[in-house]
Design a protein around this motif. Structure first.
Motif, PDB file in Angstrom:
ATOM      1  N   LYS A  42       3.335   8.293  21.938  1.00  0.00           N
ATOM      2  CA  LYS A  42       2.282   7.294  21.744  1.00  0.00           C
ATOM      3  C   LYS A  42       2.859   5.949  21.277  1.00  0.00           C
ATOM      4  O   LYS A  42       2.300   4.901  21.576  1.00  0.00           O
ATOM      5  CB  LYS A  42       1.263   7.802  20.714  1.00  0.00           C
ATOM      6  CG  LYS A  42       0.376   8.897  21.249  1.00  0.00           C
ATOM      7  CD  LYS A  42      -0.573   9.523  20.241  1.00  0.00           C
ATOM      8  CE  LYS A  42      -1.139   8.666  19.183  1.00  0.00           C
ATOM      9  NZ  LYS A  42      -2.075   9.375  18.291  1.00  0.00           N
ATOM     10  N   LYS A  43       3.977   5.995  20.553  1.00  0.00           N
ATOM     11  CA  LYS A  43       4.549   4.774  19.969  1.00  0.00           C
ATOM     12  C   LYS A  43       5.843   4.344  20.663  1.00  0.00           C
ATOM     13  O   LYS A  43       6.611   3.556  20.100  1.00  0.00           O
ATOM     14  CB  LYS A  43       4.836   5.017  18.481  1.00  0.00           C
ATOM     15  CG  LYS A  43       3.628   5.376  17.667  1.00  0.00           C
ATOM     16  CD  LYS A  43       4.026   5.734  16.253  1.00  0.00           C
ATOM     17  CE  LYS A  43       2.812   6.216  15.479  1.00  0.00           C
ATOM     18  NZ  LYS A  43       3.154   6.637  14.137  1.00  0.00           N
ATOM     19  N   LEU A  44       6.100   4.859  21.830  1.00  0.00           N
ATOM     20  CA  LEU A  44       7.351   4.598  22.526  1.00  0.00           C
ATOM     21  C   LEU A  44       7.615   3.107  22.713  1.00  0.00           C
ATOM     22  O   LEU A  44       8.737   2.640  22.538  1.00  0.00           O
ATOM     23  CB  LEU A  44       7.337   5.307  23.887  1.00  0.00           C
ATOM     24  CG  LEU A  44       8.664   5.567  24.545  1.00  0.00           C
ATOM     25  CD1 LEU A  44       9.592   6.325  23.630  1.00  0.00           C
ATOM     26  CD2 LEU A  44       8.470   6.321  25.845  1.00  0.00           C
ATOM     27  N   ASP A  45       6.569   2.349  22.995  1.00  0.00           N
ATOM     28  CA  ASP A  45       6.759   0.917  23.217  1.00  0.00           C
ATOM     29  C   ASP A  45       7.006   0.142  21.919  1.00  0.00           C
ATOM     30  O   ASP A  45       7.427  -1.002  21.950  1.00  0.00           O
ATOM     31  CB  ASP A  45       5.583   0.317  23.992  1.00  0.00           C
ATOM     32  CG  ASP A  45       4.235   0.645  23.376  1.00  0.00           C
ATOM     33  OD1 ASP A  45       4.122   1.703  22.742  1.00  0.00           O
ATOM     34  OD2 ASP A  45       3.304  -0.161  23.541  1.00  0.00           O
ATOM     35  N   SER A  46       6.793   0.788  20.762  1.00  0.00           N
ATOM     36  CA  SER A  46       7.033   0.098  19.492  1.00  0.00           C
ATOM     37  C   SER A  46       8.444   0.341  18.955  1.00  0.00           C
ATOM     38  O   SER A  46       8.824  -0.240  17.943  1.00  0.00           O
ATOM     39  CB  SER A  46       6.004   0.534  18.444  1.00  0.00           C
ATOM     40  OG  SER A  46       6.227   1.884  18.078  1.00  0.00           O
ATOM     41  N   PHE A  47       9.229   1.189  19.619  1.00  0.00           N
ATOM     42  CA  PHE A  47      10.611   1.447  19.203  1.00  0.00           C
ATOM     43  C   PHE A  47      11.431   0.190  19.413  1.00  0.00           C
ATOM     44  O   PHE A  47      11.478  -0.367  20.511  1.00  0.00           O
ATOM     45  CB  PHE A  47      11.191   2.629  19.997  1.00  0.00           C
ATOM     46  CG  PHE A  47      12.625   2.913  19.654  1.00  0.00           C
ATOM     47  CD1 PHE A  47      12.985   3.304  18.377  1.00  0.00           C
ATOM     48  CD2 PHE A  47      13.620   2.763  20.615  1.00  0.00           C
ATOM     49  CE1 PHE A  47      14.316   3.556  18.063  1.00  0.00           C
ATOM     50  CE2 PHE A  47      14.953   3.020  20.310  1.00  0.00           C
ATOM     51  CZ  PHE A  47      15.296   3.413  19.026  1.00  0.00           C
ATOM     52  N   GLN A  48      12.130  -0.275  18.350  1.00  0.00           N
ATOM     53  CA  GLN A  48      12.829  -1.558  18.418  1.00  0.00           C
ATOM     54  C   GLN A  48      14.350  -1.432  18.489  1.00  0.00           C
ATOM     55  O   GLN A  48      15.058  -2.404  18.317  1.00  0.00           O
ATOM     56  CB  GLN A  48      12.448  -2.410  17.208  1.00  0.00           C
ATOM     57  CG  GLN A  48      10.980  -2.765  17.200  1.00  0.00           C
ATOM     58  CD  GLN A  48      10.617  -3.588  15.974  1.00  0.00           C
ATOM     59  OE1 GLN A  48      11.426  -3.789  15.086  1.00  0.00           O
ATOM     60  NE2 GLN A  48       9.389  -4.063  15.946  1.00  0.00           N
ATOM     61  N   GLU A  49      14.872  -0.309  18.674  1.00  0.00           N
ATOM     62  CA  GLU A  49      16.304  -0.075  18.836  1.00  0.00           C
ATOM     63  C   GLU A  49      17.134  -0.666  17.707  1.00  0.00           C
ATOM     64  O   GLU A  49      18.305  -0.989  17.880  1.00  0.00           O
ATOM     65  CB  GLU A  49      16.785  -0.556  20.220  1.00  0.00           C
ATOM     66  CG  GLU A  49      16.125   0.198  21.361  1.00  0.00           C
ATOM     67  CD  GLU A  49      16.734  -0.107  22.712  1.00  0.00           C
ATOM     68  OE1 GLU A  49      17.949  -0.361  22.779  1.00  0.00           O
ATOM     69  OE2 GLU A  49      15.977  -0.085  23.691  1.00  0.00           O
ATOM     70  N   ASN A  50      16.533  -0.862  16.535  1.00  0.00           N
ATOM     71  CA  ASN A  50      17.292  -1.277  15.350  1.00  0.00           C
ATOM     72  C   ASN A  50      18.058  -0.086  14.785  1.00  0.00           C
ATOM     73  O   ASN A  50      18.989  -0.262  14.003  1.00  0.00           O
ATOM     74  CB  ASN A  50      16.364  -1.833  14.265  1.00  0.00           C
ATOM     75  CG  ASN A  50      15.706  -3.117  14.696  1.00  0.00           C
ATOM     76  OD1 ASN A  50      16.181  -3.788  15.604  1.00  0.00           O
ATOM     77  ND2 ASN A  50      14.610  -3.463  14.046  1.00  0.00           N
ATOM     78  N   SER A  51      17.605   1.092  15.124  1.00  0.00           N
ATOM     79  CA  SER A  51      18.259   2.322  14.668  1.00  0.00           C
ATOM     80  C   SER A  51      18.411   3.241  15.875  1.00  0.00           C
ATOM     81  O   SER A  51      17.899   2.970  16.950  1.00  0.00           O
ATOM     82  CB  SER A  51      17.416   2.996  13.590  1.00  0.00           C
ATOM     83  OG  SER A  51      16.152   3.350  14.110  1.00  0.00           O
ATOM     84  N   SER A  52      19.085   4.349  15.642  1.00  0.00           N
ATOM     85  CA  SER A  52      19.243   5.296  16.741  1.00  0.00           C
ATOM     86  C   SER A  52      17.912   5.996  17.007  1.00  0.00           C
ATOM     87  O   SER A  52      17.021   6.017  16.152  1.00  0.00           O
ATOM     88  CB  SER A  52      20.320   6.335  16.399  1.00  0.00           C
ATOM     89  OG  SER A  52      19.868   7.191  15.377  1.00  0.00           O
ATOM     90  N   VAL A  53      17.784   6.567  18.177  1.00  0.00           N
ATOM     91  CA  VAL A  53      16.559   7.274  18.557  1.00  0.00           C
ATOM     92  C   VAL A  53      16.332   8.455  17.626  1.00  0.00           C
ATOM     93  O   VAL A  53      15.205   8.699  17.182  1.00  0.00           O
ATOM     94  CB  VAL A  53      16.623   7.729  20.034  1.00  0.00           C
ATOM     95  CG1 VAL A  53      15.418   8.564  20.396  1.00  0.00           C
ATOM     96  CG2 VAL A  53      16.733   6.529  20.952  1.00  0.00           C
ATOM     97  N   SER A  54      17.398   9.171  17.299  1.00  0.00           N
ATOM     98  CA  SER A  54      17.223  10.342  16.423  1.00  0.00           C
ATOM     99  C   SER A  54      16.753   9.914  15.033  1.00  0.00           C
ATOM    100  O   SER A  54      15.938  10.592  14.412  1.00  0.00           O
ATOM    101  CB  SER A  54      18.506  11.160  16.335  1.00  0.00           C
ATOM    102  OG  SER A  54      19.561  10.401  15.795  1.00  0.00           O
ATOM    103  N   THR A  55      17.243   8.791  14.527  1.00  0.00           N
ATOM    104  CA  THR A  55      16.784   8.276  13.227  1.00  0.00           C
ATOM    105  C   THR A  55      15.307   7.914  13.303  1.00  0.00           C
ATOM    106  O   THR A  55      14.532   8.206  12.388  1.00  0.00           O
ATOM    107  CB  THR A  55      17.620   7.050  12.805  1.00  0.00           C
ATOM    108  OG1 THR A  55      18.988   7.418  12.764  1.00  0.00           O
ATOM    109  CG2 THR A  55      17.182   6.531  11.451  1.00  0.00           C
ATOM    110  N   TRP A  56      14.913   7.268  14.374  1.00  0.00           N
ATOM    111  CA  TRP A  56      13.509   6.900  14.569  1.00  0.00           C
ATOM    112  C   TRP A  56      12.634   8.146  14.621  1.00  0.00           C
ATOM    113  O   TRP A  56      11.593   8.202  13.967  1.00  0.00           O
ATOM    114  CB  TRP A  56      13.387   6.088  15.860  1.00  0.00           C
ATOM    115  CG  TRP A  56      11.998   5.682  16.243  1.00  0.00           C
ATOM    116  CD1 TRP A  56      11.155   4.872  15.545  1.00  0.00           C
ATOM    117  CD2 TRP A  56      11.297   6.079  17.423  1.00  0.00           C
ATOM    118  NE1 TRP A  56       9.963   4.729  16.221  1.00  0.00           N
ATOM    119  CE2 TRP A  56      10.026   5.460  17.386  1.00  0.00           C
ATOM    120  CE3 TRP A  56      11.625   6.872  18.513  1.00  0.00           C
ATOM    121  CZ2 TRP A  56       9.087   5.629  18.380  1.00  0.00           C
ATOM    122  CZ3 TRP A  56      10.691   7.025  19.509  1.00  0.00           C
ATOM    123  CH2 TRP A  56       9.436   6.428  19.448  1.00  0.00           C
TER     124      TRP A  56
END
Length: 163
Positions: A42-56
């Motif tokens: 649901k929030k995929l478009d809000s991921f800002q790549e400031n951290s790794s995907v696993s951290t997110w």
């Protein structure tokens, strides 16, 4: 970014392991892992790549875990309050225990032998289940007068029973 299926394949074990250390329950960890990926989708478009995907993903998982802890805490507090109220309501008071030990007829005989206004105060308190403030109002006296009159006459009853 990868598709949600690829994300799940790459990071599900990490998220599950993270949640298992928090929950100590495989079923809850699995359920929260599924919810984590649902929320991530649901929030995929809000991921800002400031951290790794696993951290997110672990951040989402952590927030879901905290939500469960808050709900459990509220339920525990509510259960505790209800239990306390039930215990208070079900525990008889000292005067109730005293009067339960008398037979109904014996009690009424002894109560009838009391002089007024003590007899009426006892009737209003025990049979009418009124507060001392209400008794004082009915008798056109103070709440304190009703309280003192009640306890003095209760003591008289208790002395007569012990004879």
């Amino acid at each position: 970014m990868d598709s949600i299926e690829e994300l799940y394949q790459k990071h599900a074990k990490t998220v599950y392991g993270f949640l298992l250390t928090k929950t100590k329950d495989p079923g809850t960890a699995e359920e929260l892992t599924q919810e984590t990926f649902y929320q991530a989708m649901k929030k995929l478009d809000s991921f800002q790549e400031n951290s790794s995907v696993s951290t997110w993903l672990c951040g989402i998982a952590k927030n879901l875990w905290f939500d469960i802890l808050r709900k459990q805490k509220k339920q525990t507090e509510l259960s505790s309050r209800l239990s306390e109220q039930k215990d208070k309501a079900s525990a008889p008071s000292a005067e109730e225990l005293f009067f339960q030990n008398l037979s109904h007829l014996d009690f009424l005989k002894k109560l009838h032998n009391l002089k007024e206004p003590g007899r009426e105060v006892i009737y209003l308190r025990l049979i009418g289940n009124l507060s001392f403030a209400q008794i004082g109002e009915i008798m056109e006296k103070s709440e304190n007068w009703a309280r003192v009159t009640y306890y003095r006459n209760k003591e008289k009853l208790m002395q007569e029973v012990q004879l």
